[in-house]
Motif scaffolding. Structure first.
Motif, PDB file in Angstrom:
ATOM      1  N   ALA A   1      95.719  65.076  57.049  1.00 61.02           N
ATOM      2  CA  ALA A   1      95.907  65.350  55.626  1.00 61.02           C
ATOM      3  C   ALA A   1      96.189  64.082  54.832  1.00 61.02           C
ATOM      4  O   ALA A   1      95.634  63.884  53.740  1.00 61.02           O
ATOM      5  N   LEU A   2      97.046  63.218  55.369  1.00 56.77           N
ATOM      6  CA  LEU A   2      97.313  61.951  54.669  1.00 56.77           C
ATOM      7  C   LEU A   2      96.039  61.139  54.521  1.00 56.77           C
ATOM      8  O   LEU A   2      95.752  60.585  53.456  1.00 56.77           O
ATOM      9  N   GLY A   3      95.272  61.049  55.601  1.00 55.55           N
ATOM     10  CA  GLY A   3      94.035  60.286  55.545  1.00 55.55           C
ATOM     11  C   GLY A   3      93.029  60.880  54.574  1.00 55.55           C
ATOM     12  O   GLY A   3      92.343  60.155  53.857  1.00 55.55           O
ATOM     13  N   CYS A   4      92.933  62.209  54.531  1.00 52.06           N
ATOM     14  CA  CYS A   4      92.009  62.865  53.609  1.00 52.06           C
ATOM     15  C   CYS A   4      92.386  62.618  52.149  1.00 52.06           C
ATOM     16  O   CYS A   4      91.532  62.650  51.257  1.00 52.06           O
ATOM     17  N   ALA A   5      93.664  62.371  51.911  1.00 52.24           N
ATOM     18  CA  ALA A   5      94.132  62.052  50.563  1.00 52.24           C
ATOM     19  C   ALA A   5      94.012  60.563  50.251  1.00 52.24           C
ATOM     20  O   ALA A   5      94.396  60.122  49.166  1.00 52.24           O
ATOM     21  N   GLY A   6      93.487  59.795  51.213  1.00 56.61           N
ATOM     22  CA  GLY A   6      93.364  58.360  51.007  1.00 56.61           C
ATOM     23  C   GLY A   6      94.706  57.646  51.008  1.00 56.61           C
ATOM     24  O   GLY A   6      94.845  56.567  50.425  1.00 56.61           O
ATOM     25  N   MET A   7      95.683  58.236  51.689  1.00 56.71           N
ATOM     26  CA  MET A   7      97.036  57.683  51.709  1.00 56.71           C
ATOM     27  C   MET A   7      97.338  57.115  53.088  1.00 56.71           C
ATOM     28  O   MET A   7      96.685  57.455  54.067  1.00 56.71           O
ATOM     29  N   THR A   8      98.350  56.261  53.145  1.00 52.60           N
ATOM     30  CA  THR A   8      98.870  55.835  54.425  1.00 52.60           C
ATOM     31  C   THR A   8     100.338  56.215  54.495  1.00 52.60           C
ATOM     32  O   THR A   8     100.908  56.745  53.534  1.00 52.60           O
ATOM     33  N   LEU A   9     100.951  55.982  55.635  1.00 55.17           N
ATOM     34  CA  LEU A   9     102.340  56.385  55.831  1.00 55.17           C
ATOM     35  C   LEU A   9     103.257  55.417  55.090  1.00 55.17           C
ATOM     36  O   LEU A   9     103.106  54.200  55.196  1.00 55.17           O
ATOM     37  N   GLU A  10     104.206  55.966  54.357  1.00 57.33           N
ATOM     38  CA  GLU A  10     105.173  55.153  53.630  1.00 57.33           C
ATOM     39  C   GLU A  10     106.527  55.243  54.322  1.00 57.33           C
ATOM     40  O   GLU A  10     106.839  56.227  54.988  1.00 57.33           O
ATOM     41  N   THR A  11     107.327  54.199  54.153  1.00 60.47           N
ATOM     42  CA  THR A  11     108.610  54.133  54.856  1.00 60.47           C
ATOM     43  C   THR A  11     109.671  54.874  54.055  1.00 60.47           C
ATOM     44  O   THR A  11     110.368  54.294  53.220  1.00 60.47           O
ATOM     45  N   ILE A  12     109.780  56.165  54.332  1.00 57.21           N
ATOM     46  CA  ILE A  12     110.750  56.993  53.604  1.00 57.21           C
ATOM     47  C   ILE A  12     111.766  57.648  54.534  1.00 57.21           C
ATOM     48  O   ILE A  12     112.689  58.320  54.064  1.00 57.21           O
ATOM     49  N   THR A  13     111.608  57.452  55.844  1.00 55.69           N
ATOM     50  CA  THR A  13     112.562  58.031  56.798  1.00 55.69           C
ATOM     51  C   THR A  13     112.985  56.979  57.812  1.00 55.69           C
ATOM     52  O   THR A  13     112.230  56.054  58.134  1.00 55.69           O
ATOM     53  N   GLN A  14     114.177  57.170  58.352  1.00 56.41           N
ATOM     54  CA  GLN A  14     114.673  56.281  59.392  1.00 56.41           C
ATOM     55  C   GLN A  14     113.753  56.321  60.617  1.00 56.41           C
ATOM     56  O   GLN A  14     113.374  55.283  61.168  1.00 56.41           O
ATOM     57  N   THR A  15     113.383  57.530  61.042  1.00 55.49           N
ATOM     58  CA  THR A  15     112.544  57.674  62.229  1.00 55.49           C
ATOM     59  C   THR A  15     111.176  57.043  62.021  1.00 55.49           C
ATOM     60  O   THR A  15     110.646  56.351  62.902  1.00 55.49           O
TER      61      THR A  15
ATOM     62  N   ILE B   1     109.530  52.966  62.376  1.00 58.86           N
ATOM     63  CA  ILE B   1     108.827  52.200  63.416  1.00 58.86           C
ATOM     64  C   ILE B   1     107.458  51.739  62.920  1.00 58.86           C
ATOM     65  O   ILE B   1     106.874  50.799  63.480  1.00 58.86           O
ATOM     66  N   PHE B   2     106.955  52.367  61.855  1.00 60.35           N
ATOM     67  CA  PHE B   2     105.680  51.962  61.269  1.00 60.35           C
ATOM     68  C   PHE B   2     105.861  51.130  60.002  1.00 60.35           C
ATOM     69  O   PHE B   2     104.886  50.904  59.272  1.00 60.35           O
ATOM     70  N   HIS B   3     107.074  50.654  59.756  1.00 59.71           N
ATOM     71  CA  HIS B   3     107.321  49.819  58.577  1.00 59.71           C
ATOM     72  C   HIS B   3     106.453  48.561  58.650  1.00 59.71           C
ATOM     73  O   HIS B   3     106.518  47.790  59.602  1.00 59.71           O
ATOM     74  N   ASP B   4     105.589  48.374  57.639  1.00 62.89           N
ATOM     75  CA  ASP B   4     104.643  47.246  57.604  1.00 62.89           C
ATOM     76  C   ASP B   4     103.782  47.192  58.857  1.00 62.89           C
ATOM     77  O   ASP B   4     103.356  46.112  59.287  1.00 62.89           O
ATOM     78  N   ASP B   5     103.509  48.333  59.463  1.00 67.45           N
ATOM     79  CA  ASP B   5     102.834  48.338  60.757  1.00 67.45           C
ATOM     80  C   ASP B   5     101.798  49.449  60.867  1.00 67.45           C
ATOM     81  O   ASP B   5     101.504  49.922  61.960  1.00 67.45           O
ATOM     82  N   ILE B   6     101.247  49.871  59.728  1.00 66.06           N
ATOM     83  CA  ILE B   6     100.209  50.910  59.746  1.00 66.06           C
ATOM     84  C   ILE B   6      99.234  50.640  58.613  1.00 66.06           C
ATOM     85  O   ILE B   6      99.609  50.122  57.562  1.00 66.06           O
ATOM     86  N   ALA B   7      97.967  50.964  58.863  1.00 69.10           N
ATOM     87  CA  ALA B   7      96.924  50.725  57.873  1.00 69.10           C
ATOM     88  C   ALA B   7      96.073  51.983  57.714  1.00 69.10           C
ATOM     89  O   ALA B   7      96.233  52.959  58.462  1.00 69.10           O
ATOM     90  N   LEU B   8      95.166  51.941  56.736  1.00 69.35           N
ATOM     91  CA  LEU B   8      94.223  53.031  56.487  1.00 69.35           C
ATOM     92  C   LEU B   8      92.809  52.514  56.682  1.00 69.35           C
ATOM     93  O   LEU B   8      92.425  51.489  56.112  1.00 69.35           O
ATOM     94  N   PHE B   9      92.043  53.198  57.525  1.00 71.38           N
ATOM     95  CA  PHE B   9      90.616  52.917  57.664  1.00 71.38           C
ATOM     96  C   PHE B   9      89.907  53.771  56.623  1.00 71.38           C
ATOM     97  O   PHE B   9      89.693  54.967  56.821  1.00 71.38           O
ATOM     98  N   ASP B  10      89.557  53.157  55.503  1.00 65.09           N
ATOM     99  CA  ASP B  10      89.111  53.885  54.317  1.00 65.09           C
ATOM    100  C   ASP B  10      87.598  54.116  54.331  1.00 65.09           C
ATOM    101  O   ASP B  10      86.912  53.920  53.333  1.00 65.09           O
ATOM    102  N   GLU B  11      87.078  54.514  55.485  1.00 74.93           N
ATOM    103  CA  GLU B  11      85.651  54.772  55.621  1.00 74.93           C
ATOM    104  C   GLU B  11      85.457  55.950  56.578  1.00 74.93           C
ATOM    105  O   GLU B  11      86.325  56.244  57.393  1.00 74.93           O
ATOM    106  N   PHE B  12      84.316  56.598  56.462  1.00 73.67           N
ATOM    107  CA  PHE B  12      83.932  57.597  57.463  1.00 73.67           C
ATOM    108  C   PHE B  12      82.421  57.614  57.549  1.00 73.67           C
ATOM    109  O   PHE B  12      81.736  57.926  56.577  1.00 73.67           O
ATOM    110  N   HIS B  13      81.895  57.260  58.730  1.00 75.56           N
ATOM    111  CA  HIS B  13      80.448  57.181  58.916  1.00 75.56           C
ATOM    112  C   HIS B  13      79.949  58.169  59.956  1.00 75.56           C
ATOM    113  O   HIS B  13      78.841  58.022  60.472  1.00 75.56           O
ATOM    114  N   GLY B  14      80.780  59.159  60.276  1.00 75.48           N
ATOM    115  CA  GLY B  14      80.380  60.133  61.276  1.00 75.48           C
ATOM    116  C   GLY B  14      81.063  59.870  62.609  1.00 75.48           C
ATOM    117  O   GLY B  14      81.974  59.052  62.722  1.00 75.48           O
TER     118      GLY B  14
END
Length: 237
Positions: free
Chosen positions: A103-117, A120-133
């Motif tokens: 769902a996050l990817g379909c919205a063109g979003m990536t994970l934001e640092t809003i929780t302690q848990t 672990i992805f703080h500054d450590d996650i990206a979005l692959f903003d393409e889909f070619h099949g």
């Protein structure tokens, strides 16, 4: 880690992710790279995470040819092989289609640092903003590896989520956290503006959560928990 221990951890990871609701039918996949080799262990194409057993694991090379075991691996595993070639620090890769991550990817979003848990992805996650099949060649695998870069996680727009780790435990824990944190973010965004962690606090939380001793304790707990409901996995105490 011995090959037997590596396969045992991989087996547990399949069932932990299945219990977490990330089985994806027959579409998701996990691999664990053999140390120092261009080969990996994975499951047979066509079976679900809950059906994986130790004797059914397959050793394959980076051309997806079976070395040991019966059957063949998932034909989309060039997602993994190209990351392994680009990232010698990575020993395990997990790709699933959990609802919140998708769902996050379909919205063109990536994970934001809003929780302690989720820190672990703080500054450590990206979005692959393409889909070619469906990923059936190395070119698309290279594009995904480039989008991941040196990061821990990747959301694939219109597709799913991917997490890498220095070992099976790190990658599996990361994927369960990613799906949980994505679900929290979607719920929080529906309720009001997101409140982000202070960067210093996020970095401190990340260091603590990824400390090998703390990861080890969490991994042992997850193995004990899944072992109670699936005793065929063996003793994980």
């Amino acid at each position: 880690m011995s090959e037997a221990a590596l396969k045992q951890d991989l087996l547990h990871a399949y069932h932990i992710l299945d219990a977490d609701g990330q089985a994806s039918g027959i579409a998701g996949h996990l691999t664990a790279r053999l140390p120092g080799a261009d080969r990996f262990w994975s499951h047979r194409w066509g079976i679900g995470f809950d059906e994986v057993r130790a004797e059914g694991l397959i050793e394959a090379d980076f051309d997806l040819r079976t070395i040991r075991g019966e059957g063949r691996v998932n034909p989309t595993l060039h997602i993994h092989t190209r990351i392994y070639r680009a990232r010698p620090d990575v020993a395990c890769i997990i790709h699933t289609h959990g609802k919140a991550g998708v769902a996050l990817g379909c919205a063109g979003m990536t994970l934001e640092t809003i929780t302690q848990t989720g820190a672990i992805f703080h500054d450590d996650i990206a979005l692959f903003d393409e889909f070619h099949g469906i990923v059936l060649d190395t070119n698309e695998g290279d594009a995904i590896a480039a989008a991941l870069g040196g990061k821990r996680g990747l959301l694939l727009k219109n597709h799913g989520a991917l997490v890498v780790g220095a070992n099976v435990a790190e990658a599996c824990i990361g994927m369960t956290v990613l799906e949980w944190a994505a679900d929290v973010q979607l719920r929080a965004a529906a309720a009001g503006p997101l409140q982000h962690l202070d960067p210093a606090a996020a970095a401190q939380s990340k260091r603590f959560l990824l400390d090998p001793k703390n990861l080890g304790l969490r991994w042992d707990f997850l193995k004990r928990k899944i072992g109670r409901s699936r005793p065929f996995l063996g003793d994980a105490t």
